[in-house]
Design a protein around this motif. Structure first.
Motif: not given
Ligand SMILES: [Zn+2]
Length: 150
Positions: A1-11, A62-65, A68-70, A73-76
């Motif tokens: 996943m491109n986290l940079q691109a996904a962040l606005p949507f995931l935040l 998180p339940d949200d797939p 959860r993946a993000a 992926q970040t190790g958080l």
């Protein structure tokens, strides 16, 4: 996943999840002992009486797939993580409740206090996580610098 691109949507989803989990522990976690309150004050927390600790088998995911993946992926929220602070709520994996871990997490509480709320803290924090990696954020380094051994 491109986290940079996904962040606005995931935040917004991350904030909603963090607020929900934080509230859950606010209602069910334990308050700090006198000794722990002193440590929390020493690393900068103002409202130490608001802190709650929950001992868990594993950190919540998180339940949200996608969220959860993000998080994985970040190790958080990976298997190497033994503590998680969401506002005044601290999750600690069973067996890792040390002064060192607690003072580290208390410093994250301080960081949330400085920001004002979960919704005010997470945007800047997660932006850094996707830019430089979880372990290299100024927040993580600052928390490490405030770890105490006893
Ligand atoms: Zn940390």
């Amino acid at each position: 996943m491109n986290l940079q691109a996904a962040l606005p949507f995931l935040l917004p989803k991350a904030i909603a999840w963090a607020e929900r989990e934080s509230q859950r522990i606010a209602n069910s976690g334990r308050a700090l002992t006198e000794r722990e309150q002193k440590l929390a004050r020493e690393v900068g927390v103002t409202r130490v009486e608001q802190i709650r600790i929950a001992l868990v088998d594993a950190l919540p995911l998180p339940d949200d797939p996608e969220l959860r993946a993000a998080a994985l992926q970040t190790g958080l929220l990976g298997s190497d993580t033994a503590g998680l602070t969401l506002g005044y709520s601290i999750f600690v994996c069973e067996g890792y409740e040390t002064v060192r871990l607690l003072t580290h997490e208390f410093r994250h509480v301080y960081q949330y206090e400085q920001a004002g709320s979960i919704a005010d803290f997470l945007p800047g924090y997660l932006q850094q996580v996707v830019e430089v990696g979880y372990a290299n954020t100024t927040f993580e380094k600052n928390a490490q610098a405030h770890e105490r051994e006893s």
